[in-house]
Design a protein around this motif. Sequence first.
Motif, PDB file in Angstrom:
ATOM      1  N   GLU A  27       0.801  -1.225   0.000  1.00  8.57           N
ATOM      2  CA  GLU A  27       0.000   0.000   0.000  1.00  8.57           C
ATOM      3  C   GLU A  27       0.841   1.285   0.000  1.00  8.57           C
ATOM      4  O   GLU A  27       0.289   2.382  -0.074  1.00  8.57           O
ATOM      5  CB  GLU A  27      -1.004   0.007   1.160  1.00  8.57           C
ATOM      6  N   ASP A  28       2.168   1.157   0.032  1.00  7.04           N
ATOM      7  CA  ASP A  28       3.046   2.328  -0.093  1.00  7.04           C
ATOM      8  C   ASP A  28       3.157   2.813  -1.540  1.00  7.04           C
ATOM      9  O   ASP A  28       3.721   3.876  -1.794  1.00  7.04           O
ATOM     10  CB  ASP A  28       4.449   2.014   0.431  1.00  7.04           C
ATOM     11  N   ALA A  29       2.639   2.054  -2.480  1.00 10.63           N
ATOM     12  CA  ALA A  29       2.807   2.388  -3.902  1.00 10.63           C
ATOM     13  C   ALA A  29       2.326   3.797  -4.225  1.00 10.63           C
ATOM     14  O   ALA A  29       3.000   4.536  -4.956  1.00 10.63           O
ATOM     15  CB  ALA A  29       2.094   1.363  -4.785  1.00 10.63           C
ATOM     16  N   GLU A  30       1.175   4.197  -3.699  1.00  8.99           N
ATOM     17  CA  GLU A  30       0.665   5.538  -4.009  1.00  8.99           C
ATOM     18  C   GLU A  30       1.552   6.624  -3.431  1.00  8.99           C
ATOM     19  O   GLU A  30       1.814   7.635  -4.099  1.00  8.99           O
ATOM     20  CB  GLU A  30      -0.773   5.681  -3.518  1.00  8.99           C
ATOM     21  N   ALA A  31       2.015   6.454  -2.204  1.00 10.45           N
ATOM     22  CA  ALA A  31       2.896   7.460  -1.600  1.00 10.45           C
ATOM     23  C   ALA A  31       4.224   7.541  -2.350  1.00 10.45           C
ATOM     24  O   ALA A  31       4.750   8.635  -2.580  1.00 10.45           O
ATOM     25  CB  ALA A  31       3.123   7.146  -0.129  1.00 10.45           C
ATOM     26  N   VAL A  35       5.726  10.923  -4.318  1.00 12.53           N
ATOM     27  CA  VAL A  35       7.036  11.547  -4.107  1.00 12.53           C
ATOM     28  C   VAL A  35       7.866  11.528  -5.385  1.00 12.53           C
ATOM     29  O   VAL A  35       8.440  12.547  -5.783  1.00 12.53           O
ATOM     30  CB  VAL A  35       7.806  10.856  -2.954  1.00 12.53           C
ATOM     31  N   LEU A  36       7.920  10.372  -6.057  1.00 14.62           N
ATOM     32  CA  LEU A  36       8.788  10.264  -7.232  1.00 14.62           C
ATOM     33  C   LEU A  36       8.165  10.863  -8.496  1.00 14.62           C
ATOM     34  O   LEU A  36       8.818  10.930  -9.533  1.00 14.62           O
ATOM     35  CB  LEU A  36       9.203   8.806  -7.446  1.00 14.62           C
ATOM     36  N   LEU A  54       2.282   4.900 -11.047  1.00 11.96           N
ATOM     37  CA  LEU A  54       1.856   3.916 -10.055  1.00 11.96           C
ATOM     38  C   LEU A  54       2.320   2.516 -10.465  1.00 11.96           C
ATOM     39  O   LEU A  54       2.742   1.725  -9.611  1.00 11.96           O
ATOM     40  CB  LEU A  54       0.331   3.954  -9.880  1.00 11.96           C
ATOM     41  N   ASP A  55       2.278   2.213 -11.759  1.00 10.78           N
ATOM     42  CA  ASP A  55       2.780   0.914 -12.230  1.00 10.78           C
ATOM     43  C   ASP A  55       4.264   0.747 -11.904  1.00 10.78           C
ATOM     44  O   ASP A  55       4.705  -0.336 -11.518  1.00 10.78           O
ATOM     45  CB  ASP A  55       2.565   0.750 -13.737  1.00 10.78           C
ATOM     46  N   LEU A  61       8.026  -2.319  -5.909  1.00 11.01           N
ATOM     47  CA  LEU A  61       7.689  -2.966  -4.638  1.00 11.01           C
ATOM     48  C   LEU A  61       7.643  -4.483  -4.778  1.00 11.01           C
ATOM     49  O   LEU A  61       8.120  -5.213  -3.905  1.00 11.01           O
ATOM     50  CB  LEU A  61       6.360  -2.439  -4.101  1.00 11.01           C
ATOM     51  N   GLU A  62       7.080  -4.959  -5.889  1.00  7.46           N
ATOM     52  CA  GLU A  62       7.024  -6.405  -6.121  1.00  7.46           C
ATOM     53  C   GLU A  62       8.423  -6.991  -6.258  1.00  7.46           C
ATOM     54  O   GLU A  62       8.738  -8.017  -5.663  1.00  7.46           O
ATOM     55  CB  GLU A  62       6.202  -6.698  -7.378  1.00  7.46           C
ATOM     56  N   ALA A  63       9.276  -6.339  -7.006  1.00 13.64           N
ATOM     57  CA  ALA A  63      10.658  -6.814  -7.161  1.00 13.64           C
ATOM     58  C   ALA A  63      11.390  -6.754  -5.827  1.00 13.64           C
ATOM     59  O   ALA A  63      12.164  -7.651  -5.493  1.00 13.64           O
ATOM     60  CB  ALA A  63      11.387  -5.984  -8.214  1.00 13.64           C
ATOM     61  N   ASN A  64      11.155  -5.696  -5.052  1.00 15.44           N
ATOM     62  CA  ASN A  64      11.805  -5.549  -3.754  1.00 15.44           C
ATOM     63  C   ASN A  64      11.347  -6.633  -2.782  1.00 15.44           C
ATOM     64  O   ASN A  64      12.129  -7.126  -1.984  1.00 15.44           O
ATOM     65  CB  ASN A  64      11.524  -4.154  -3.180  1.00 15.44           C
TER      66      ASN A  64
END
Length: 188
Positions: A27-31, A35-36, A54-55, A61-64
């Motif tokens: 759920e950090d994806a939107e934040a 920022v970026l 967002l993609d 995030l998925e790779a991380n």
Amino acid sequence: MSLDLQERQKTATIDTERLCLRPLRAEDAEAITGVLSDFSVTRMLSRPPYPFTLDDAEDWLEANADSSDRAWSFAITQPADRVLIGLVSIELRQGGYHLGYWLNRYYWGRGFMSEAASALVARFFAEKGAFTLNSGAMAENAASLKVQQRLGFQVTGLRDIYAASRGAMVQEVTTALTPDYFRPYHFG
């Protein structure tokens, strides 16, 4: 959530005087995107593209999440709400450990990044031992270089790198830190 998972997440959290560094969540994806998507932030980073979508955040995030170094990537948050305002990480790449970070520009100039990076570096050295930690910043990014200087990083060179956000080559000042030179940062 199992008690074991809760305990692991609790120990993974790093609390400082003003911040809480916590593991990243989907759920950090939107934040992260917010920022970026700000070119004043992304232009000082070599890997994120601009515009950042967002993609892009979800893919990262998925790779991380699949990374063996996941334990060293943290959302920088304030304790009251734990909403991501930045990121600090140490990752294994090119044969060595590398500190990287970014922060929402509305939080610049308050010592938050020095505080967050110091806390992560302290945990890294406590757990990993006498490794050399590499970092760097674009030559024009005086604020990022100041963060590294505060912590004891030493300049090791200057090189040209490709900045995806700019679509161009830029100069990066490379730095390194060993436990003997580490200077923990405390706000105030």
